[in-house]
Design a protein around this motif. Structure first.
Motif, PDB file in Angstrom:
ATOM      1  N   VAL A   1       0.863  -1.186   0.000  1.00 35.97           N
ATOM      2  CA  VAL A   1       0.000   0.000   0.000  1.00 35.97           C
ATOM      3  C   VAL A   1       0.896   1.232   0.000  1.00 35.97           C
ATOM      4  O   VAL A   1       1.691   1.419   0.920  1.00 35.97           O
ATOM      5  CB  VAL A   1      -0.928   0.018   1.239  1.00 35.97           C
ATOM      6  CG1 VAL A   1      -1.778   1.290   1.250  1.00 35.97           C
ATOM      7  CG2 VAL A   1      -1.833  -1.200   1.258  1.00 35.97           C
ATOM      8  N   THR A   2       0.785   2.062  -1.032  1.00 34.67           N
ATOM      9  CA  THR A   2       1.666   3.242  -1.117  1.00 34.67           C
ATOM     10  C   THR A   2       1.179   4.394  -0.250  1.00 34.67           C
ATOM     11  O   THR A   2       1.969   5.214   0.188  1.00 34.67           O
ATOM     12  CB  THR A   2       1.799   3.756  -2.561  1.00 34.67           C
ATOM     13  OG1 THR A   2       0.502   4.195  -3.016  1.00 34.67           O
ATOM     14  CG2 THR A   2       2.341   2.677  -3.493  1.00 34.67           C
ATOM     15  N   HIS A   3      -0.136   4.481  -0.022  1.00 34.53           N
ATOM     16  CA  HIS A   3      -0.705   5.512   0.854  1.00 34.53           C
ATOM     17  C   HIS A   3      -2.188   5.202   1.054  1.00 34.53           C
ATOM     18  O   HIS A   3      -2.725   4.318   0.378  1.00 34.53           O
ATOM     19  CB  HIS A   3      -0.486   6.926   0.307  1.00 34.53           C
ATOM     20  CG  HIS A   3      -1.190   7.225  -0.981  1.00 34.53           C
ATOM     21  ND1 HIS A   3      -0.810   6.694  -2.190  1.00 34.53           N
ATOM     22  CD2 HIS A   3      -2.253   8.032  -1.256  1.00 34.53           C
ATOM     23  CE1 HIS A   3      -1.604   7.154  -3.144  1.00 34.53           C
ATOM     24  NE2 HIS A   3      -2.497   7.965  -2.605  1.00 34.53           N
TER      25      HIS A   3
ATOM     26  N   THR B   1       1.645   4.842   7.096  1.00 29.14           N
ATOM     27  CA  THR B   1       0.542   4.321   6.271  1.00 29.14           C
ATOM     28  C   THR B   1      -0.138   3.145   6.971  1.00 29.14           C
ATOM     29  O   THR B   1      -1.373   3.075   7.039  1.00 29.14           O
ATOM     30  CB  THR B   1       1.083   3.900   4.883  1.00 29.14           C
ATOM     31  OG1 THR B   1       1.534   5.073   4.214  1.00 29.14           O
ATOM     32  CG2 THR B   1       0.018   3.221   4.049  1.00 29.14           C
ATOM     33  N   LEU B   2       0.648   2.239   7.512  1.00 27.79           N
ATOM     34  CA  LEU B   2       0.061   1.053   8.155  1.00 27.79           C
ATOM     35  C   LEU B   2      -0.677   1.437   9.439  1.00 27.79           C
ATOM     36  O   LEU B   2      -1.769   0.929   9.717  1.00 27.79           O
ATOM     37  CB  LEU B   2       1.148   0.009   8.414  1.00 27.79           C
ATOM     38  CG  LEU B   2       1.764  -0.570   7.119  1.00 27.79           C
ATOM     39  CD1 LEU B   2       2.967  -1.430   7.425  1.00 27.79           C
ATOM     40  CD2 LEU B   2       0.741  -1.361   6.311  1.00 27.79           C
TER      41      LEU B   2
ATOM     42  N   GLY C   1       3.347   9.846   4.730  1.00 26.48           N
ATOM     43  CA  GLY C   1       3.501   8.386   4.630  1.00 26.48           C
ATOM     44  C   GLY C   1       3.559   7.848   3.210  1.00 26.48           C
ATOM     45  O   GLY C   1       3.828   6.665   3.009  1.00 26.48           O
ATOM     46  N   SER C   2       3.305   8.685   2.205  1.00 21.24           N
ATOM     47  CA  SER C   2       3.259   8.198   0.815  1.00 21.24           C
ATOM     48  C   SER C   2       4.610   7.699   0.334  1.00 21.24           C
ATOM     49  O   SER C   2       5.642   8.264   0.678  1.00 21.24           O
ATOM     50  CB  SER C   2       2.845   9.331  -0.130  1.00 21.24           C
ATOM     51  OG  SER C   2       1.494   9.599  -0.016  1.00 21.24           O
ATOM     52  N   SER C   3       4.564   6.668  -0.503  1.00 28.39           N
ATOM     53  CA  SER C   3       5.824   6.154  -1.043  1.00 28.39           C
ATOM     54  C   SER C   3       5.700   5.817  -2.524  1.00 28.39           C
ATOM     55  O   SER C   3       4.620   5.552  -3.038  1.00 28.39           O
ATOM     56  CB  SER C   3       6.264   4.912  -0.275  1.00 28.39           C
ATOM     57  OG  SER C   3       5.339   3.871  -0.460  1.00 28.39           O
ATOM     58  N   GLN C   4       6.864   5.826  -3.165  1.00 32.35           N
ATOM     59  CA  GLN C   4       7.027   5.201  -4.473  1.00 32.35           C
ATOM     60  C   GLN C   4       7.554   3.787  -4.192  1.00 32.35           C
ATOM     61  O   GLN C   4       8.097   3.529  -3.124  1.00 32.35           O
ATOM     62  CB  GLN C   4       8.064   5.941  -5.311  1.00 32.35           C
ATOM     63  CG  GLN C   4       7.857   7.441  -5.393  1.00 32.35           C
ATOM     64  CD  GLN C   4       8.877   8.110  -6.323  1.00 32.35           C
ATOM     65  OE1 GLN C   4       8.905   7.848  -7.527  1.00 32.35           O
ATOM     66  NE2 GLN C   4       9.697   8.978  -5.774  1.00 32.35           N
TER      67      GLN C   4
END
Ligand SMILES: [Zn+2]
Length: 329
Positions: free
Chosen positions: A31-33, A58-59, A100-103
């Motif tokens: 999950v990226t966000h 995010t988690l 919390g967003s990620s690539q």
């Protein structure tokens, strides 16, 4: 041979080992966000996949949003850390979008590098542009007309507007989860000192975000005694999810709606003390192209499930970069 696909639910699938931001019968779900279009069918993944991967924030937010996730099922990954899933190596890299967003960066045993950007803004400034062999992206603003010339100034424009409105009384800010916390932090960084009043879910998500790198300070729970005191003072900002509109009936306040779907002007007066501000968490068309050009992939995959004008965008990519560009599904 590594196989990269996008399924009809928008999941990015790599070798049936990883399904990113959508469900498939894979070993791991990433999950990226926490935006709803990226956590679709998460309940299904929680019963079928062996583990769930995301950044710690995010988690934690997913749990706050009501998902029951067994702790032995979770793989929390800080930005820059790596984990192996079968023959693949996985790394999460920061994306400026919501906290919390990620690539997602995946490297296979032959060194082939696949990057899924997920949602981002300010590529090359606050979102690192990653080199890739295969670049997968969601062209959220895939139409060449989707350009916000004022993007560079929008943070100051929004803050100035809110300061002006605050001088006349309380202000209610409407946005999505994550964007709300981003804007709370932005105002603090820009010197806004008015207290924040937050409904329970927003309050809890803000507290969790503060466990990581947000420093929001001076916020109270709507419905608490403290909250009532602040509301009585008549000088505060109330942040609430875009879907809730019942507060303004109870308090006389200006309202500011944050929307990514405005391109002509930075803000617009809607009447009745309501304003719409073109504050987006996504790169516009130019930003998307900027990412593709600098990532310099051999192949671009446009995820049509979370894109607008995916075919048009793919044509532009081919024209501008001369790269191979595929629309999936
Ligand atoms: Zn998003």
């Amino acid at each position: 041979m590594t196989n990269v696909l996008v399924n009809e639910r928008g999941a990015v699938l790599i070798n049936k080992l990883l399904s990113i931001d959508g469900h498939e019968n894979s070993i791991s779900r990433v999950v990226t966000h926490v935006h709803s279009d990226h956590i679709k069918d998460l309940d299904k993944s929680l019963t079928i996949c062996k583990n769930l991967i995301g950044t710690p924030l995010t988690l934690d937010w997913l749990v706050e949003l009501g998902y029951k996730i067994p702790s032995d099922y979770i793989i929390k990954m800080d930005y820059g850390s790596r984990v192996s899933i079968g023959e693949l190596k996985l790394e999460l890299v920061k994306a400026l979008h919501i906290p919390g967003s990620s690539q997602v960066v995946v490297t296979d045993e032959d060194g082939l590098k696949i990057v899924y950007t997920s949602d981002f803004k300010k590529p090359g400034i606050h979102t690192p542009i990653l080199e890739a062999d295969i670049l997968v992206l969601d062209a959220v603003y895939g139409n060449p007309n989707y350009v916000r010339e004022f993007d560079e100034y929008i943070e100051d424009i929004l803050t100035d507007l809110v300061n002006q409105l605050l001088s006349k009384g309380p202000v209610i800010i409407y946005g999505y989860h994550g964007k709300l916390q981003e804007v709370m932090q932005l105002f603090r960084d820009k010197g806004v000192i008015a207290p924040y009043v937050l409904p329970p879910k927003v309050y809890n998500m803000t507290r969790i975000a503060e466990k990581y790198d947000l420093r929001i300070k001076d916020y109270v729970l709507l419905g608490s005694n403290e909250g009532a005191e602040v509301i009585k003072s008549g000088w505060f900002l109330l942040f609430t999810h875009v879907s809730s509109s019942n507060y303004v009936k109870k308090m006389k306040a200006s309202e500011v709606i944050l929307s990514g779907w405005e391109f002509k002007k930075p803000y617009r007066y809607l009447g009745n003390n309501r304003w719409l501000v073109a504050f987006s968490d996504h790169a516009d068309f130019k930003g998307l192209i900027h990412y593709v050009v600098n990532s310099n992939p051999k192949t671009v995959i446009v995820n049509s499930v979370r894109s607008t004008y995916a075919d048009l965008f793919a044509n532009e990519v081919r024209k501008i970069t001369k790269k191979d560009c595929i629309v999936m599904p």
